[in-house]
Design a protein around this motif. Structure first.
Motif, PDB file in Angstrom:
ATOM      1  N   PHE A 159      71.010  14.550  33.197  1.00  0.00           N
ATOM      2  CA  PHE A 159      70.705  13.900  34.475  1.00  0.00           C
ATOM      3  C   PHE A 159      70.023  14.901  35.409  1.00  0.00           C
ATOM      4  CE2 PHE A 159      72.435  12.817  38.846  1.00  0.00           C
ATOM      5  CZ  PHE A 159      71.557  11.777  39.065  1.00  0.00           C
ATOM      6  N   ASP A 160      68.845  14.493  35.924  1.00  0.00           N
ATOM      7  CA  ASP A 160      68.095  15.340  36.854  1.00  0.00           C
ATOM      8  C   ASP A 160      68.240  14.796  38.266  1.00  0.00           C
ATOM      9  OD1 ASP A 160      67.165  16.427  34.504  1.00  0.00           O
ATOM     10  OD2 ASP A 160      65.264  15.329  34.561  1.00  0.00           O
ATOM     11  N   LEU A 161      68.378  15.685  39.231  1.00  0.00           N
ATOM     12  CA  LEU A 161      68.421  15.220  40.624  1.00  0.00           C
ATOM     13  C   LEU A 161      67.995  16.325  41.572  1.00  0.00           C
ATOM     14  CD1 LEU A 161      69.285  13.109  42.806  1.00  0.00           C
ATOM     15  CD2 LEU A 161      71.534  14.196  42.790  1.00  0.00           C
ATOM     16  N   GLU A 162      67.161  15.970  42.521  1.00  0.00           N
ATOM     17  CA  GLU A 162      66.838  16.870  43.620  1.00  0.00           C
ATOM     18  C   GLU A 162      67.246  16.194  44.921  1.00  0.00           C
ATOM     19  OE1 GLU A 162      65.947  19.879  43.416  1.00  0.00           O
ATOM     20  OE2 GLU A 162      65.246  20.024  41.334  1.00  0.00           O
ATOM     21  N   ILE A 163      67.809  16.989  45.822  1.00  0.00           N
ATOM     22  CA  ILE A 163      68.154  16.470  47.146  1.00  0.00           C
ATOM     23  C   ILE A 163      67.385  17.274  48.174  1.00  0.00           C
ATOM     24  CG2 ILE A 163      69.981  16.161  48.866  1.00  0.00           C
ATOM     25  CD1 ILE A 163      71.971  15.754  46.636  1.00  0.00           C
ATOM     26  N   TYR A 164      66.728  16.577  49.082  1.00  0.00           N
ATOM     27  CA  TYR A 164      65.997  17.253  50.141  1.00  0.00           C
ATOM     28  C   TYR A 164      66.544  16.867  51.504  1.00  0.00           C
ATOM     29  CZ  TYR A 164      62.605  18.238  46.505  1.00  0.00           C
ATOM     30  OH  TYR A 164      62.009  18.663  45.358  1.00  0.00           O
ATOM     31  N   VAL A 165      66.531  17.836  52.409  1.00  0.00           N
ATOM     32  CA  VAL A 165      66.899  17.550  53.789  1.00  0.00           C
ATOM     33  C   VAL A 165      65.638  17.127  54.531  1.00  0.00           C
ATOM     34  CG1 VAL A 165      67.621  18.603  55.974  1.00  0.00           C
ATOM     35  CG2 VAL A 165      68.891  19.075  53.873  1.00  0.00           C
ATOM     36  N   HIS A 166      65.717  16.048  55.270  1.00  0.00           N
ATOM     37  CA  HIS A 166      64.595  15.642  56.125  1.00  0.00           C
ATOM     38  C   HIS A 166      65.104  15.564  57.559  1.00  0.00           C
ATOM     39  CE1 HIS A 166      60.671  13.727  56.927  1.00  0.00           C
ATOM     40  NE2 HIS A 166      61.344  13.200  57.935  1.00  0.00           N
ATOM     41  N   ARG A 167      64.390  16.232  58.457  1.00  0.00           N
ATOM     42  CA  ARG A 167      64.813  16.258  59.849  1.00  0.00           C
ATOM     43  C   ARG A 167      64.171  15.130  60.632  1.00  0.00           C
ATOM     44  NH1 ARG A 167      66.224  20.884  62.009  1.00  0.00           N
ATOM     45  NH2 ARG A 167      67.064  19.461  63.567  1.00  0.00           N
ATOM     46  N   GLY A 168      64.998  14.437  61.419  1.00  0.00           N
ATOM     47  CA  GLY A 168      64.456  13.438  62.337  1.00  0.00           C
ATOM     48  C   GLY A 168      63.756  14.129  63.488  1.00  0.00           C
ATOM     49  N   ALA A 169      63.207  13.317  64.395  1.00  0.00           N
ATOM     50  CA  ALA A 169      62.514  13.890  65.546  1.00  0.00           C
ATOM     51  C   ALA A 169      63.115  13.406  66.854  1.00  0.00           C
ATOM     52  CB  ALA A 169      61.025  13.568  65.485  1.00  0.00           C
ATOM     53  N   ILE A 186      68.590  13.676  52.541  1.00  0.00           N
ATOM     54  CA  ILE A 186      69.586  13.632  53.613  1.00  0.00           C
ATOM     55  C   ILE A 186      68.795  13.643  54.912  1.00  0.00           C
ATOM     56  CG2 ILE A 186      71.608  14.718  54.656  1.00  0.00           C
ATOM     57  CD1 ILE A 186      72.136  16.109  52.003  1.00  0.00           C
ATOM     58  N   TYR A 187      68.831  12.538  55.625  1.00  0.00           N
ATOM     59  CA  TYR A 187      68.063  12.407  56.857  1.00  0.00           C
ATOM     60  C   TYR A 187      68.945  12.852  58.020  1.00  0.00           C
ATOM     61  CZ  TYR A 187      64.745  10.506  60.214  1.00  0.00           C
ATOM     62  OH  TYR A 187      63.824  10.351  61.223  1.00  0.00           O
ATOM     63  N   ILE A 188      68.684  14.052  58.510  1.00  0.00           N
ATOM     64  CA  ILE A 188      69.531  14.626  59.554  1.00  0.00           C
ATOM     65  C   ILE A 188      68.831  14.537  60.900  1.00  0.00           C
ATOM     66  CG2 ILE A 188      70.709  16.724  60.362  1.00  0.00           C
ATOM     67  CD1 ILE A 188      71.046  17.569  57.498  1.00  0.00           C
ATOM     68  N   ARG A 189      69.543  14.065  61.884  1.00  0.00           N
ATOM     69  CA  ARG A 189      68.923  13.878  63.198  1.00  0.00           C
ATOM     70  C   ARG A 189      68.495  15.215  63.791  1.00  0.00           C
ATOM     71  NH1 ARG A 189      73.169  12.716  67.954  1.00  0.00           N
ATOM     72  NH2 ARG A 189      71.237  11.934  68.812  1.00  0.00           N
TER      73      ARG A 189
END
Lengths: 571, 465
Positions: free
Chosen positions: B170-180, B135-138
């Motif tokens: 079913f395997d799944l990982e969700i990661y948060v990624h912060r924008g800059a 999840i690419y969060i600004r």
């Protein structure tokens, strides 16, 4: 790679004419193959294509897709479908050919794009051409004339950026001139494995910069100056030295190692100003190492030998060639062949080595050898063999393992068996471990070299031999490729090309057969050395030709082949 | 909504149809997983895990769900662009870089209903075969990032994420990624570059279509926050039933974000195409401020072409052709496109007659000049040039000829750049000059034609570099 079969070819119309190209051909290369140049800045066939300059935008078209239920388009008498032109232009550098595609490199859409991009590129460009080194070979200038409008509507203040930035020991950056094509960034990342360059800031304020605390110092850094389409990156060495249009270009080869990078020597009035790599996809691609490129300033050294010299009462005095040669012939004739050794050089051309073999035969010299130069290979273009023509020594002089018997020469002198030494284009004291004391035991020492050195200092006869840039001939590189060395400048004073010196010595010893040009030497060489059989000077051309199999490869080229096979680059 | 009470003053308008925003501003609602589970949370995930993957994609296709990020591309079709026989890992990225000026819908989902997004995302990942999602969060949503991180941890603890989800294998990982803090990271290939740790320079297409060569050059699906939330509801209702909301080819609901010169700006979830611009402005937003007249509307985020209040729009072909005033335009993808603009991200910016058009355009140009990534020539050089011209127009230091130049620069950007930012920054200028040329020219002085331009910054805005 095998020739593409008929099914791998697609029909493409370029500026109204139908052609065939292999599938996967980029539009820009397809156009180039049929003689249509598509202007571009960021695209370089040896690098990845980011498509950022937008200069290569072209109008394209495909057969029209019929509306549901409508008649499909019919082919014309040549078998091609009509082309429905698309208003949105595409970049020719990254898009590939498609069946029945049309490309227009002229017309309002393509020309409008070029005019627009030129105006935008020049908007913030400083237009300091009168003091810019790139002037005269700047694609911004060239395309501006060819594709620009000739005037700008830009009236605003230009963006100010860093100037005269030292990005490395040999490269300087003017950020205002940079058009952000990213070629240098991609080169340092993809070719030199030293990704120290990058962009910082954003939008029109984007600047090229070197990573904090790092510098662009790798041995290939000056290639970024070559591929910079503008004057943003300049060479500290060449900066402000000479306007490019004043210089003469000589296509020749580098002699700093066995790779034999193809180069162009830029000179004016007998002086070399710069050396740049010349494309040869079988030798050096488009690149060359800085260490080799910059190793030419000694050619103008004050220490150059300009006249033949004879040692009289322990002191050298200048002499005429006739005088020096006859003294040499006289001294050599007084000795038996077994008392004479010849040390030639693997920096000599095949022609020089061929003449040397004549001299050896004529004298019946007991020993002939060359000086080895081993270093570390750099995994790119620098060969471990720092001699440019070791393969020539093997083939022409017939030495199986050049340099392996130097100790026997030394012991021969030590024991008094060898009384005379003919040293051709080598410096035995500095480069081969011959001590001055040892050389002092000789009855007669003749040395040729471009520059005064400890060996010539001990010689009875000193003959000024031209350096690599002052002579012509052929050499065989590490992969077995025969390449031509072409004379770029005249040697100083009375300097002669080494093949001439050896010929003259042969003459003076009474063995002359009247050879007056290096091409004649090559002709005789081709007649006598089996590997050269049937070859002519002209056949070798500017890019050389494969002569023998050595089993050696050039690492930079191997990597390039892999990248090409993977479709990452055009190659 | 039956049985749901909303915070006072934040009740949905009667013309709204809340699906994704069902729990936004709801009394008694929080972001915890227990609250979510009480309302049937993750039930659709359980259902999905028992379905064939292709069946899920078919439902999304049947629903006709179009991307809510801006382009309006059919979501189910996008999912099928993963090359058949692919052996590389597949990634799914939720684009939560909501940066288009005038758009503020995704933040409320992230802030108030993160599990709805996660459930939609996990279903989508299962459908496309992604085992790793981001999840690419600004950068400007720090709170959202914290909330989503917590939600991910909760979902993990309950077995909705991680290895062998609910025993399905079913395997799944969700990661948060912060924008800059860069607008361009909302462009999907720029986002991917950013996620890879590089400058967010958008990639050329071809060859870098994300579904084939996306993150780490593997097949990658990039979907907007709102789009992914809808996936959950499509499974709940069934694709065909979901498609009953909204209008033909413009199905479902979408969230409109209204800002600017209205009495009650805000967000409104409506059935696509079922409400008109007039209803949005006059009914939902309480109309214009007293004594003001409508001048213009930017209908789909700041990069959408402006619509003039007194324009007449002809939509439809042949017998279906009809004339619309700005108030008649139904808020859907296709009609908005037929009117010469776009529904875009759903950000409706209302401009009344108190506004100077030069100022409005300069404001937009400032934004785009600041946000151009600088990779390709037209946008890099053109966006700042346009800003500099409108700086002068606002300062009264431009000539009418400058307006022609302004338009010419925009035309030199439009359609010639690597990514859609070229259109995003040139469409405002193009449309404002086309529709408000008189007003822009009125702010210029003919005698300044060819005059030297001062080196001093012209306005406070110009000081932004």
């Amino acid at each position: 790679m095998s020739e593409p079969t008929k099914t791998d070819l697609v029909d493409v119309q370029i500026d109204g004419v139908w052609h065939q190209f292999p599938k996967g051909t980029r539009l820009i290369e397809a156009c180039r193959q049929v003689g249509v140049e598509v202007p571009h800045y960021c695209y370089h066939p040896k690098l990845t294509s980011p498509g950022n300059c937008r200069m290569c935008l072209v109008e394209t078209g495909m057969p029209p897709r019929p509306m549901p239920g409508a008649e499909p388009p019919q082919p014309d008498e040549s078998g091609h479908l009509p082309i429905s032109w698309i208003p949105r232009p595409v970049i020719a550098c990254a898009n590939t050919v498609a069946p029945n595609m049309g490309v227009r490199t002229t017309g309002p859409i393509t020309e409008g794009c070029r005019q627009g991009v030129m105006e935008l590129l020049l908007a913030n460009h400083p237009l300091d051409c009168p003091i810019c080194d790139q002037a005269g070979e700047c694609t911004l200038q060239e395309y501006s004339v060819e594709h620009g409008k000739g005037e700008s509507r830009f009236r605003e203040q230009k963006v100010k950026k860093p100037k005269n930035v030292e990005v490395g020991p040999r490269v300087r950056l003017d950020d205002e001139r940079c058009i952000m094509c990213s070629r240098c960034i991609r080169f340092t990342d993809e070719i030199a494995d030293d990704p120290v360059l990058g962009f910082t800031d954003r939008g029109s304020h984007t600047v090229l910069a070197v990573y904090p605390g790092r510098e662009l110092a790798n041995n290939y850094s000056l290639n970024t100056v070559d591929i910079c389409p503008v004057g943003a990156l300049t060479s500290n060495d060449f900066r402000f030295q000479m306007r490019v249009w004043f210089m003469r270009e000589t296509q020749t080869i580098d002699t700093n190692c066995a790779t034999g990078c193809n180069i162009t020597v830029f000179s004016r009035q007998n002086r070399i100003y710069r050396i740049v790599p010349r494309q040869n996809n079988d030798v050096n691609s488009d690149w060359m190492p800085d260490s080799h490129r910059l190793n030419f300033h000694w050619i103008d050294s004050e220490a150059r030998l300009t006249d033949p010299m004879l040692k009289v009462d322990g002191v050298h005095r200048t002499a005429t060639w006739n005088e020096a040669l006859s003294v040499a012939a006289e001294r050599l004739a007084s000795l038996s062949g077994s008392e004479i050794a010849v040390i030639a050089s693997a920096r000599m051309t095949n022609e020089e080595l061929f003449m040397t073999s004549r001299l050896v035969k004529l004298l019946g010299a007991g020993h002939v050898e060359t000086v080895p130069r081993q270093g570390e290979a750099d995994g790119y273009l620098v060969s471990a063999d720092r001699n440019p023509n070791t393969n020539g020594v093997k083939l022409v002089l017939g030495l199986e393992n050049p340099g392996s018997t130097l100790d026997r020469v030394k012991s021969g002198i030590e024991q008094g068996r060898i009384k005379a030494l003919i040293v051709l284009q080598e410096n035995l004291v500095d480069d081969a471990g011959f001590s001055p004391e040892l050389l002092g035991k000789l009855d007669f020492l003749l040395a040729t070299y471009p520059i005064a050195n400890p060996t010539t200092g001990l010689a009875d006869v000193v003959l000024p031999g031209a350096c690599w840039a002052e002579k012509s001939g052929t050499m065989i590189n590490v992969t077995g490729r025969l390449q031509r060395l072409n004379k770029a400048v005249d040697g100083p004073g009375q300097t002669r090309e080494p093949w001439e010196i050896v010929r003259d010595l042969v003459h003076a010893l009474g063995g002359g057969n009247g050879i007056y040009s290096v091409t004649e030497v090559f002709k005789q060489l081709a007649a006598e050395v089996p590997e050269f059989k049937g070859l002519s000077w002209g056949q070798i051309g500017d890019l050389g030709l494969p002569l023998i199999e050595t089993g050696e490869t050039i690492p930079a080229l191997e990597r390039e082949k892999e990248r090409k096979a993977a479709g990452i680059i055009v190659g | 909504m039956s049985g749901i009470t909303y915070q006072r003053g934040r009740e949905p308008h009667p013309k709204e149809h809340r699906v994704v925003f069902r729990n936004v501003d709801r009394v008694g609602w929080d972001t915890g997983i227990d609250t979510f589970l009480k309302e049937g949370g993750y039930e659709q995930l359980k259902k999905a895990l028992g379905m064939e993957r292709s069946a899920i994609i078919d439902e999304v296709k049947k629903a006709g769900l179009r991307g809510r990020g801006g382009a309006g591309f059919p979501c189910g079709v996008k999912w099928t662009f993963i090359p058949p026989g692919n052996t590389k890992p597949v990634y799914l990225i939720c684009n939560a870089d909501e940066s288009e000026p005038g758009t503020f819908k995704d933040r409320y989902i992230l802030h108030q209903d993160p599990h709805q997004l996660l459930e939609g995302m996990i279903i989508a990942c299962f459908a496309v075969g992604a085992k790793l999602a981001y999840i690419y969060i600004r950068e400007e949503f720090p709170e959202a990032a914290q909330i989503v991180e917590k939600a991910i941890a909760e979902a993990h603890a309950k077995g909705f994420l991680g290895k062998d989800i609910l025993g399905s294998g079913f395997d799944l990982e969700i990661y948060v990624h912060r924008g800059a803090g860069a607008y361009i990271c909302g462009e999907e290939t720029g986002l991917i570059e950013s996620l890879e740790g590089k400058r967010p320079y958008p990639r050329i297409k071809p060859p870098y279509f994300p579904a084939a060569m996306g993150l780490y050059l593997c097949p990658t699906i990039v979907n907007n926050v709102e789009t992914l939330c809808h996936v959950k509801h499509i499974l709940e209702m069934g694709g065909e039933a979901w498609a009953q909301t909204g209008t033909k080819n413009n199905t479902g609901t979408r969230i409109l974000c209204v800002s600017g010169d209205v009495k009650k700006p805000g967000y409104f979830e409506v059935e696509v195409g079922k409400v008109t611009m007039g209803e949005v402005i006059n009914d939902m937003c309480g109309g214009l401020k007293d004594g003001r007249k409508l001048k213009a509307v930017i209908p789909g985020g700041s990069s959408a072409k402006v619509l003039r209040a007194d324009e007449t729009f002809t939509v439809g072909r042949g017998d279906d052709a009809r004339q619309l005033t700005i108030r008649d335009i139904p808020m859907d993808f296709d009609t908005m496109a037929a009117c010469g603009s776009m529904a875009g991200s759903g950000g409706v910016i209302v401009i009344d007659d108190s506004r100077s058009i030069s100022w409005v355009l300069n404001n937009l140009n400032n934004f785009y000049a600041h946000e151009s990534c600088g990779q390709c020539t037209p946008c890099r050089e053109g966006s700042l040039w346009m800003k500099k011209i409108t700086d002068r127009v606002v300062a009264g230091k431009a000539s009418p000829a400058d307006i022609d130049t302004l338009y010419g620069v925009a035309k030199n950007i439009d359609g010639r750049t690597i990514c859609a930012f070229g259109e995003a920054c040139s469409w405002p200028t193009e449309s404002f000059v086309e529709k408000f040329r008189d007003e822009l020219v009125a702010d210029t002085k003919p005698e300044l034609e060819g005059a030297l331009v001062s080196a001093e910054p012209l306005t406070a805005a110009a000081g932004l570099r």
